[in-house]
Motif scaffolding. Structure first.
Motif, PDB file in Angstrom:
ATOM      1  N   PRO A 140       0.820  -1.215   0.000  1.00 55.84           N
ATOM      2  CA  PRO A 140       0.000   0.000   0.000  1.00 55.84           C
ATOM      3  C   PRO A 140       0.856   1.267   0.000  1.00 55.84           C
ATOM      4  CG  PRO A 140       0.162  -0.880   2.221  1.00 55.84           C
ATOM      5  CD  PRO A 140       0.902  -1.835   1.335  1.00 55.84           C
ATOM      6  N   TYR A 141       0.322   2.298  -0.647  1.00 54.66           N
ATOM      7  CA  TYR A 141       0.975   3.602  -0.632  1.00 54.66           C
ATOM      8  C   TYR A 141      -0.084   4.693  -0.599  1.00 54.66           C
ATOM      9  CZ  TYR A 141       0.088   3.581  -5.723  1.00 54.66           C
ATOM     10  OH  TYR A 141      -0.492   3.541  -6.963  1.00 54.66           O
ATOM     11  N   VAL A 142       0.366   5.910  -0.307  1.00 53.65           N
ATOM     12  CA  VAL A 142      -0.529   7.054  -0.168  1.00 53.65           C
ATOM     13  C   VAL A 142      -0.260   8.036  -1.299  1.00 53.65           C
ATOM     14  CG1 VAL A 142      -1.254   8.967   1.339  1.00 53.65           C
ATOM     15  CG2 VAL A 142      -0.525   6.794   2.340  1.00 53.65           C
ATOM     16  N   LEU A 143      -1.326   8.579  -1.864  1.00 62.14           N
ATOM     17  CA  LEU A 143      -1.223   9.653  -2.848  1.00 62.14           C
ATOM     18  C   LEU A 143      -1.874  10.896  -2.274  1.00 62.14           C
ATOM     19  CD1 LEU A 143      -2.184   7.704  -6.095  1.00 62.14           C
ATOM     20  CD2 LEU A 143       0.086   8.570  -5.520  1.00 62.14           C
ATOM     21  N   LYS A 144      -1.193  12.031  -2.383  1.00 53.25           N
ATOM     22  CA  LYS A 144      -1.747  13.271  -1.840  1.00 53.25           C
ATOM     23  C   LYS A 144      -1.259  14.456  -2.668  1.00 53.25           C
ATOM     24  CE  LYS A 144       0.298  12.421   2.157  1.00 53.25           C
ATOM     25  NZ  LYS A 144       0.851  12.547   3.531  1.00 53.25           N
ATOM     26  N   PRO A 145      -2.073  15.521  -2.756  1.00 54.58           N
ATOM     27  CA  PRO A 145      -1.605  16.738  -3.420  1.00 54.58           C
ATOM     28  C   PRO A 145      -0.401  17.308  -2.681  1.00 54.58           C
ATOM     29  CG  PRO A 145      -3.979  16.807  -3.053  1.00 54.58           C
ATOM     30  CD  PRO A 145      -3.449  15.649  -2.269  1.00 54.58           C
ATOM     31  N   VAL A 146       0.466  17.983  -3.408  1.00 55.51           N
ATOM     32  CA  VAL A 146       1.680  18.515  -2.801  1.00 55.51           C
ATOM     33  C   VAL A 146       1.369  19.685  -1.882  1.00 55.51           C
ATOM     34  CG1 VAL A 146       3.932  19.563  -3.270  1.00 55.51           C
ATOM     35  CG2 VAL A 146       3.080  17.749  -4.740  1.00 55.51           C
ATOM     36  N   SER A 151      -6.210  17.235   4.597  1.00 55.21           N
ATOM     37  CA  SER A 151      -6.302  15.929   3.941  1.00 55.21           C
ATOM     38  C   SER A 151      -7.163  15.968   2.686  1.00 55.21           C
ATOM     39  CB  SER A 151      -6.845  14.865   4.913  1.00 55.21           C
ATOM     40  OG  SER A 151      -6.015  14.754   6.038  1.00 55.21           O
ATOM     41  N   VAL A 152      -7.222  17.127   2.031  1.00 62.17           N
ATOM     42  CA  VAL A 152      -7.950  17.246   0.772  1.00 62.17           C
ATOM     43  C   VAL A 152      -7.241  16.410  -0.287  1.00 62.17           C
ATOM     44  CG1 VAL A 152      -8.576  18.831  -1.097  1.00 62.17           C
ATOM     45  CG2 VAL A 152      -8.865  19.541   1.280  1.00 62.17           C
ATOM     46  N   GLY A 153      -8.004  15.549  -0.974  1.00 60.38           N
ATOM     47  CA  GLY A 153      -7.459  14.802  -2.095  1.00 60.38           C
ATOM     48  C   GLY A 153      -6.506  13.686  -1.743  1.00 60.38           C
ATOM     49  N   VAL A 154      -6.587  13.136  -0.525  1.00 59.33           N
ATOM     50  CA  VAL A 154      -5.698  12.050  -0.126  1.00 59.33           C
ATOM     51  C   VAL A 154      -6.341  10.708  -0.470  1.00 59.33           C
ATOM     52  CG1 VAL A 154      -4.538  10.922   1.807  1.00 59.33           C
ATOM     53  CG2 VAL A 154      -4.662  13.408   1.718  1.00 59.33           C
ATOM     54  N   ALA A 155      -5.560   9.790  -1.032  1.00 57.05           N
ATOM     55  CA  ALA A 155      -6.042   8.442  -1.342  1.00 57.05           C
ATOM     56  C   ALA A 155      -5.022   7.421  -0.860  1.00 57.05           C
ATOM     57  CB  ALA A 155      -6.269   8.281  -2.841  1.00 57.05           C
ATOM     58  N   ILE A 156      -5.516   6.330  -0.279  1.00 56.00           N
ATOM     59  CA  ILE A 156      -4.663   5.212   0.113  1.00 56.00           C
ATOM     60  C   ILE A 156      -4.907   4.083  -0.882  1.00 56.00           C
ATOM     61  CG2 ILE A 156      -4.100   3.544   1.911  1.00 56.00           C
ATOM     62  CD1 ILE A 156      -5.121   5.572   3.968  1.00 56.00           C
ATOM     63  N   VAL A 157      -3.865   3.681  -1.597  1.00 56.34           N
ATOM     64  CA  VAL A 157      -3.972   2.650  -2.627  1.00 56.34           C
ATOM     65  C   VAL A 157      -3.458   1.332  -2.048  1.00 56.34           C
ATOM     66  CG1 VAL A 157      -3.342   1.979  -4.969  1.00 56.34           C
ATOM     67  CG2 VAL A 157      -3.628   4.405  -4.410  1.00 56.34           C
ATOM     68  N   THR A 158      -4.355   0.362  -1.905  1.00 55.62           N
ATOM     69  CA  THR A 158      -4.007  -0.940  -1.345  1.00 55.62           C
ATOM     70  C   THR A 158      -4.162  -2.027  -2.408  1.00 55.62           C
ATOM     71  OG1 THR A 158      -6.271  -1.381  -0.607  1.00 55.62           O
ATOM     72  CG2 THR A 158      -4.837  -0.173   0.912  1.00 55.62           C
ATOM     73  N   GLU A 159      -3.785  -3.239  -2.048  1.00 57.40           N
ATOM     74  CA  GLU A 159      -3.905  -4.359  -2.988  1.00 57.40           C
ATOM     75  C   GLU A 159      -5.349  -4.582  -3.423  1.00 57.40           C
ATOM     76  OE1 GLU A 159      -1.761  -5.912  -4.575  1.00 57.40           O
ATOM     77  OE2 GLU A 159       0.137  -5.590  -3.534  1.00 57.40           O
ATOM     78  N   ASP A 219      -9.651  11.878   6.842  1.00 58.60           N
ATOM     79  CA  ASP A 219      -9.702  12.724   5.657  1.00 58.60           C
ATOM     80  C   ASP A 219     -10.555  13.955   5.936  1.00 58.60           C
ATOM     81  OD1 ASP A 219     -12.257  11.680   5.724  1.00 58.60           O
ATOM     82  OD2 ASP A 219     -12.133  10.666   3.777  1.00 58.60           O
ATOM     83  N   TYR A 220     -10.789  14.767   4.894  1.00 54.68           N
ATOM     84  CA  TYR A 220     -11.499  16.037   5.060  1.00 54.68           C
ATOM     85  C   TYR A 220     -12.873  15.824   5.694  1.00 54.68           C
ATOM     86  CZ  TYR A 220     -13.435  20.611   3.781  1.00 54.68           C
ATOM     87  OH  TYR A 220     -14.009  21.867   3.815  1.00 54.68           O
ATOM     88  N   GLU A 221     -13.610  14.839   5.173  1.00 56.58           N
ATOM     89  CA  GLU A 221     -14.974  14.619   5.665  1.00 56.58           C
ATOM     90  C   GLU A 221     -14.971  14.184   7.127  1.00 56.58           C
ATOM     91  OE1 GLU A 221     -19.041  12.225   4.334  1.00 56.58           O
ATOM     92  OE2 GLU A 221     -17.268  12.225   3.025  1.00 56.58           O
ATOM     93  N   ASN A 222     -14.063  13.277   7.471  1.00 56.72           N
ATOM     94  CA  ASN A 222     -14.002  12.818   8.859  1.00 56.72           C
ATOM     95  C   ASN A 222     -13.504  13.901   9.807  1.00 56.72           C
ATOM     96  OD1 ASN A 222     -15.005  10.160   8.692  1.00 56.72           O
ATOM     97  ND2 ASN A 222     -13.072   9.440   7.820  1.00 56.72           N
ATOM     98  N   LYS A 223     -12.683  14.827   9.301  1.00 55.76           N
ATOM     99  CA  LYS A 223     -12.191  15.909  10.150  1.00 55.76           C
ATOM    100  C   LYS A 223     -13.307  16.846  10.574  1.00 55.76           C
ATOM    101  CE  LYS A 223      -7.354  16.341   8.768  1.00 55.76           C
ATOM    102  NZ  LYS A 223      -6.292  17.190   8.220  1.00 55.76           N
TER     103      LYS A 223
END
Length: 332
Positions: A140-146, A151-159, A219-223
Protein backbone atom coordinates in the motif's frame (compact mmCIF):
# COMPACT_ATOMS: atom_id res chain seq x y z
CA UNK A 1 2.95 51.24 11.22
CA UNK A 2 4.62 50.87 14.61
CA UNK A 3 2.63 49.01 17.24
CA UNK A 4 4.88 49.93 20.14
CA UNK A 5 2.20 52.19 21.59
CA UNK A 6 -0.33 49.37 21.77
CA UNK A 7 -0.72 47.71 25.14
CA UNK A 8 -1.98 44.12 25.16
CA UNK A 9 -5.02 45.20 27.18
CA UNK A 10 -5.89 48.13 24.94
CA UNK A 11 -8.56 47.49 22.32
CA UNK A 12 -7.25 46.83 18.83
CA UNK A 13 -8.89 47.00 15.44
CA UNK A 14 -8.52 43.50 14.02
CA UNK A 15 -9.41 42.43 10.49
CA UNK A 16 -10.35 38.74 10.41
CA UNK A 17 -9.49 37.45 6.95
CA UNK A 18 -11.52 34.37 6.09
CA UNK A 19 -13.29 32.40 3.37
CA UNK A 20 -11.57 32.79 0.03
CA UNK A 21 -11.85 30.36 -2.86
CA UNK A 22 -9.73 27.40 -1.73
CA UNK A 23 -11.13 23.90 -1.15
CA UNK A 24 -11.20 24.71 2.56
CA UNK A 25 -13.41 27.81 2.23
CA UNK A 26 -16.18 26.53 4.52
CA UNK A 27 -13.70 25.54 7.23
CA UNK A 28 -12.09 28.97 7.01
CA UNK A 29 -15.46 30.69 7.40
CA UNK A 30 -16.10 28.64 10.55
CA UNK A 31 -12.63 29.43 11.91
CA UNK A 32 -13.05 33.12 11.14
CA UNK A 33 -16.46 33.37 12.78
CA UNK A 34 -15.15 31.80 15.98
CA UNK A 35 -12.09 34.06 16.03
CA UNK A 36 -14.20 37.18 15.42
CA UNK A 37 -16.52 36.32 18.32
CA UNK A 38 -13.54 35.72 20.62
CA UNK A 39 -11.88 39.00 19.66
CA UNK A 40 -15.07 40.93 20.34
CA UNK A 41 -15.40 39.13 23.67
CA UNK A 42 -11.86 40.33 24.44
CA UNK A 43 -12.94 43.92 23.78
CA UNK A 44 -11.42 44.43 20.33
CA UNK A 45 -13.09 46.01 17.30
CA UNK A 46 -13.45 43.48 14.51
CA UNK A 47 -13.91 43.78 10.75
CA UNK A 48 -14.61 40.51 8.97
CA UNK A 49 -13.40 40.29 5.34
CA UNK A 50 -14.28 37.41 3.04
CA UNK A 51 -11.23 37.04 0.80
CA UNK A 52 -11.75 38.08 -2.82
CA UNK A 53 -9.65 39.67 -5.57
CA UNK A 54 -10.12 43.15 -4.03
CA UNK A 55 -8.85 42.07 -0.63
CA UNK A 56 -5.85 44.46 -0.56
CA UNK A 57 -8.08 47.50 -1.14
CA UNK A 58 -10.54 46.32 1.54
CA UNK A 59 -7.78 45.82 4.12
CA UNK A 60 -6.22 49.18 3.28
CA UNK A 61 -9.60 50.89 3.70
CA UNK A 62 -10.16 49.19 7.08
CA UNK A 63 -6.76 50.38 8.43
CA UNK A 64 -6.43 47.60 11.04
CA UNK A 65 -3.82 47.29 13.76
CA UNK A 66 -3.45 43.62 12.87
CA UNK A 67 -4.93 41.04 10.50
CA UNK A 68 -5.96 37.68 11.92
CA UNK A 69 -5.35 35.31 9.01
CA UNK A 70 -8.06 32.64 9.34
CA UNK A 71 -7.65 31.44 5.75
CA UNK A 72 -6.81 27.81 4.99
CA UNK A 73 -5.15 26.56 1.83
CA UNK A 74 -4.14 28.62 -1.21
CA UNK A 75 -3.68 31.65 -1.37
CA UNK A 76 -4.03 32.35 2.34
CA UNK A 77 -1.56 29.76 3.58
CA UNK A 78 1.04 29.56 0.79
CA UNK A 79 2.81 32.91 1.16
CA UNK A 80 0.64 34.93 -1.25
CA UNK A 81 -1.37 36.79 1.40
CA UNK A 82 1.69 37.00 3.66
CA UNK A 83 3.68 38.75 0.91
CA UNK A 84 0.82 41.16 0.25
CA UNK A 85 0.56 42.11 3.92
CA UNK A 86 4.35 42.48 4.20
CA UNK A 87 4.28 44.95 1.31
CA UNK A 88 1.42 46.83 2.98
CA UNK A 89 3.35 46.98 6.27
CA UNK A 90 0.49 45.43 8.25
CA UNK A 91 0.91 43.04 11.17
CA UNK A 92 -0.65 39.61 10.65
CA UNK A 93 -1.00 36.38 12.59
CA UNK A 94 0.71 33.06 12.00
CA UNK A 95 3.77 32.41 9.88
CA UNK A 96 5.50 34.68 7.39
CA UNK A 97 6.10 34.43 3.66
CA UNK A 98 9.10 32.08 3.46
CA UNK A 99 7.76 29.69 6.11
CA UNK A 100 4.35 29.56 4.42
CA UNK A 101 5.87 28.79 1.00
CA UNK A 102 7.87 25.88 2.42
CA UNK A 103 5.38 24.40 4.89
CA UNK A 104 2.44 24.16 2.48
CA UNK A 105 4.59 22.18 0.05
CA UNK A 106 4.97 18.68 1.48
CA UNK A 107 8.10 17.95 -0.55
CA UNK A 108 9.82 21.21 0.48
CA UNK A 109 8.89 20.46 4.10
CA UNK A 110 10.69 17.10 3.85
CA UNK A 111 13.76 18.83 2.44
CA UNK A 112 13.72 21.32 5.32
CA UNK A 113 13.10 18.90 8.21
CA UNK A 114 14.76 15.56 7.42
CA UNK A 115 18.37 16.91 7.43
CA UNK A 116 17.71 17.87 11.07
CA UNK A 117 16.90 14.31 12.08
CA UNK A 118 13.13 14.58 11.94
CA UNK A 119 11.82 11.34 10.39
CA UNK A 120 9.34 11.68 7.52
CA UNK A 121 8.10 9.10 5.00
CA UNK A 122 10.06 8.78 1.78
CA UNK A 123 8.40 9.05 -1.59
CA UNK A 124 8.41 11.20 -4.68
CA UNK A 125 6.27 13.47 -6.83
CA UNK A 126 4.54 11.52 -9.58
CA UNK A 127 2.85 12.81 -12.75
CA UNK A 128 -0.69 11.39 -12.72
CA UNK A 129 -0.21 10.08 -16.25
CA UNK A 130 2.38 7.68 -14.80
CA UNK A 131 -0.16 6.25 -12.35
CA UNK A 132 -2.20 4.87 -15.26
CA UNK A 133 0.82 2.85 -16.41
CA UNK A 134 2.33 1.53 -13.19
CA UNK A 135 2.34 1.90 -9.42
CA UNK A 136 5.00 4.41 -8.29
CA UNK A 137 5.61 2.45 -5.07
CA UNK A 138 4.77 -1.02 -3.77
CA UNK A 139 1.23 -1.17 -2.44
CA UNK A 140 0.00 0.00 0.00
CA UNK A 141 0.98 3.60 -0.63
CA UNK A 142 -0.53 7.05 -0.17
CA UNK A 143 -1.22 9.65 -2.85
CA UNK A 144 -1.75 13.27 -1.84
CA UNK A 145 -1.61 16.74 -3.42
CA UNK A 146 1.68 18.52 -2.80
CA UNK A 147 0.12 21.73 -1.45
CA UNK A 148 -3.36 21.14 -0.04
CA UNK A 149 -4.36 20.98 3.61
CA UNK A 150 -7.07 19.24 5.67
CA UNK A 151 -6.30 15.93 3.94
CA UNK A 152 -7.95 17.25 0.77
CA UNK A 153 -7.46 14.80 -2.10
CA UNK A 154 -5.70 12.05 -0.13
CA UNK A 155 -6.04 8.44 -1.34
CA UNK A 156 -4.66 5.21 0.11
CA UNK A 157 -3.97 2.65 -2.63
CA UNK A 158 -4.01 -0.94 -1.34
CA UNK A 159 -3.90 -4.36 -2.99
CA UNK A 160 -7.69 -4.60 -2.84
CA UNK A 161 -8.43 -0.94 -3.72
CA UNK A 162 -11.32 -0.61 -6.14
CA UNK A 163 -9.26 1.55 -8.54
CA UNK A 164 -7.64 -1.08 -10.74
CA UNK A 165 -4.03 -2.16 -11.02
CA UNK A 166 -2.60 0.00 -12.45
CA UNK A 167 -5.01 2.78 -11.49
CA UNK A 168 -7.75 3.27 -14.06
CA UNK A 169 -8.33 6.72 -15.58
CA UNK A 170 -12.02 6.31 -14.76
CA UNK A 171 -11.48 5.45 -11.08
CA UNK A 172 -12.52 8.20 -8.69
CA UNK A 173 -9.57 9.79 -6.93
CA UNK A 174 -7.24 12.79 -6.66
CA UNK A 175 -5.55 11.80 -9.95
CA UNK A 176 -8.66 13.20 -11.66
CA UNK A 177 -8.19 16.61 -9.98
CA UNK A 178 -4.42 17.20 -10.03
CA UNK A 179 -1.66 16.92 -12.65
CA UNK A 180 0.81 15.45 -10.17
CA UNK A 181 0.68 13.91 -6.70
CA UNK A 182 3.09 13.04 -3.92
CA UNK A 183 3.42 9.27 -3.48
CA UNK A 184 4.52 8.03 -0.04
CA UNK A 185 4.75 4.60 1.57
CA UNK A 186 1.70 3.90 3.72
CA UNK A 187 2.59 3.84 7.41
CA UNK A 188 0.26 1.62 9.37
CA UNK A 189 -0.63 2.49 12.91
CA UNK A 190 -2.06 5.37 14.87
CA UNK A 191 -2.80 8.98 13.94
CA UNK A 192 -1.31 11.52 16.37
CA UNK A 193 -1.04 15.30 16.35
CA UNK A 194 0.68 17.96 18.46
CA UNK A 195 -0.04 21.68 18.57
CA UNK A 196 2.65 24.26 19.30
CA UNK A 197 2.02 27.81 20.50
CA UNK A 198 4.42 30.71 20.87
CA UNK A 199 4.68 32.46 24.22
CA UNK A 200 6.95 34.83 26.13
CA UNK A 201 9.50 32.05 26.68
CA UNK A 202 9.33 30.69 23.12
CA UNK A 203 7.32 27.90 21.47
CA UNK A 204 5.88 25.08 23.56
CA UNK A 205 3.92 21.95 22.75
CA UNK A 206 0.38 21.70 24.09
CA UNK A 207 0.23 17.91 24.20
CA UNK A 208 -0.63 14.97 21.97
CA UNK A 209 -4.05 13.98 20.62
CA UNK A 210 -4.86 10.63 19.03
CA UNK A 211 -7.43 10.65 16.24
CA UNK A 212 -9.54 7.51 15.99
CA UNK A 213 -11.76 7.39 12.91
CA UNK A 214 -14.92 5.27 12.89
CA UNK A 215 -14.61 4.49 9.19
CA UNK A 216 -11.76 5.01 6.73
CA UNK A 217 -8.99 7.46 7.62
CA UNK A 218 -8.69 11.03 8.91
CA UNK A 219 -9.70 12.72 5.66
CA UNK A 220 -11.50 16.04 5.06
CA UNK A 221 -14.97 14.62 5.67
CA UNK A 222 -14.00 12.82 8.86
CA UNK A 223 -12.19 15.91 10.15
CA UNK A 224 -15.14 18.25 9.88
CA UNK A 225 -18.19 16.01 10.38
CA UNK A 226 -19.15 15.87 14.04
CA UNK A 227 -19.08 12.38 15.50
CA UNK A 228 -16.94 10.85 12.73
CA UNK A 229 -13.63 11.06 14.61
CA UNK A 230 -12.86 10.48 18.27
CA UNK A 231 -10.27 12.85 19.74
CA UNK A 232 -8.37 11.25 22.64
CA UNK A 233 -6.65 14.12 24.44
CA UNK A 234 -4.22 13.43 25.94
CA UNK A 235 -3.40 10.43 23.76
CA UNK A 236 -3.09 7.12 25.61
CA UNK A 237 0.44 6.39 24.43
CA UNK A 238 3.75 5.67 26.19
CA UNK A 239 5.31 8.77 27.74
CA UNK A 240 8.44 8.45 25.61
CA UNK A 241 6.33 8.58 22.41
CA UNK A 242 4.40 11.60 23.69
CA UNK A 243 7.69 13.33 24.55
CA UNK A 244 9.05 12.54 21.08
CA UNK A 245 5.93 13.97 19.40
CA UNK A 246 6.28 17.18 21.39
CA UNK A 247 10.01 17.40 20.66
CA UNK A 248 9.55 16.89 16.91
CA UNK A 249 6.65 19.36 16.78
CA UNK A 250 8.58 22.13 18.57
CA UNK A 251 11.67 21.49 16.46
CA UNK A 252 9.63 21.58 13.24
CA UNK A 253 8.02 24.85 14.40
CA UNK A 254 11.47 26.38 14.97
CA UNK A 255 13.20 24.98 11.87
CA UNK A 256 10.42 26.12 9.56
CA UNK A 257 10.24 29.51 11.31
CA UNK A 258 6.58 29.25 12.34
CA UNK A 259 4.90 31.96 14.42
CA UNK A 260 1.76 32.09 16.52
CA UNK A 261 0.72 28.46 16.36
CA UNK A 262 1.34 25.36 14.28
CA UNK A 263 0.25 21.74 14.34
CA UNK A 264 2.38 18.76 13.40
CA UNK A 265 0.74 15.48 12.35
CA UNK A 266 2.22 12.01 12.87
CA UNK A 267 1.71 8.34 12.09
CA UNK A 268 2.98 5.90 14.67
CA UNK A 269 3.53 2.18 14.09
CA UNK A 270 3.57 1.06 17.70
CA UNK A 271 5.15 -2.30 16.81
CA UNK A 272 8.35 -0.37 15.97
CA UNK A 273 8.38 1.82 19.10
CA UNK A 274 10.21 5.13 18.71
CA UNK A 275 11.47 4.06 15.27
CA UNK A 276 7.87 3.83 14.08
CA UNK A 277 7.04 7.54 14.61
CA UNK A 278 6.97 9.68 11.46
CA UNK A 279 6.09 13.33 10.88
CA UNK A 280 3.60 13.72 8.01
CA UNK A 281 3.40 17.52 7.81
CA UNK A 282 3.37 20.77 9.77
CA UNK A 283 0.31 22.98 9.36
CA UNK A 284 1.11 26.69 9.78
CA UNK A 285 -2.53 27.82 10.05
CA UNK A 286 -4.42 25.14 11.93
CA UNK A 287 -8.19 25.30 12.07
CA UNK A 288 -9.97 27.29 14.78
CA UNK A 289 -13.41 25.67 14.39
CA UNK A 290 -15.36 24.00 17.24
CA UNK A 291 -13.95 20.62 16.09
CA UNK A 292 -10.39 21.86 15.60
CA UNK A 293 -7.46 20.31 17.40
CA UNK A 294 -5.45 23.35 18.50
CA UNK A 295 -8.27 24.89 20.61
CA UNK A 296 -8.94 21.43 22.07
CA UNK A 297 -5.33 20.93 23.13
CA UNK A 298 -5.21 24.48 24.47
CA UNK A 299 -8.27 23.75 26.66
CA UNK A 300 -6.45 20.71 28.03
CA UNK A 301 -3.70 23.14 29.10
CA UNK A 302 -6.27 25.48 30.73
CA UNK A 303 -6.05 27.97 27.86
CA UNK A 304 -9.56 28.99 26.81
CA UNK A 305 -10.48 29.78 23.21
CA UNK A 306 -10.58 33.55 23.72
CA UNK A 307 -7.20 33.49 25.50
CA UNK A 308 -5.73 31.39 22.68
CA UNK A 309 -6.88 33.92 20.09
CA UNK A 310 -5.42 36.75 22.18
CA UNK A 311 -2.06 34.98 22.47
CA UNK A 312 -1.90 34.53 18.69
CA UNK A 313 -2.70 38.22 18.12
CA UNK A 314 -0.09 39.38 20.64
CA UNK A 315 2.56 37.21 18.97
CA UNK A 316 1.65 38.81 15.62
CA UNK A 317 2.21 42.27 17.08
CA UNK A 318 5.53 41.20 18.62
CA UNK A 319 6.78 39.75 15.32
CA UNK A 320 5.68 42.84 13.39
CA UNK A 321 7.38 45.18 15.84
CA UNK A 322 10.58 43.18 15.36
CA UNK A 323 10.28 43.67 11.57
CA UNK A 324 9.72 47.42 12.04
CA UNK A 325 12.75 47.72 14.32
CA UNK A 326 14.92 45.82 11.82
CA UNK A 327 13.77 48.07 9.00
CA UNK A 328 14.53 51.18 11.05
CA UNK A 329 18.04 49.90 11.82
CA UNK A 330 18.61 49.16 8.13
CA UNK A 331 17.47 52.66 7.19
CA UNK A 332 19.40 54.29 9.96
Amino acid sequence: MSVSGKHPHNPLHVVVLMGGWANEREVSLMSGAGVADALEMNGHRVTQIDMDRDVAAKIAAAKPDVVFNALHGVPGEDGSVQGMLDLMGIAYTHSGLATSVIAIDKQLTKQALTPHGIPMPGGRIVPCEELYERDPLPRPYVLKPVNEGSSVGVAIVTEDSNVGNPISRDAKGPWQEFDELLAEPFIKGRELTTAVIDGASGPRALGVTELIVDNGFYDYENKYTEGRTQHVCPAQIPPEIAALCEDYAVRAHKILGCHGTSRTDFRWDEELGEEGLFVLETNTQPGMTPLSLVPEQARACDIGYAELVELIVMEALRVHEGKVNQAEKADG
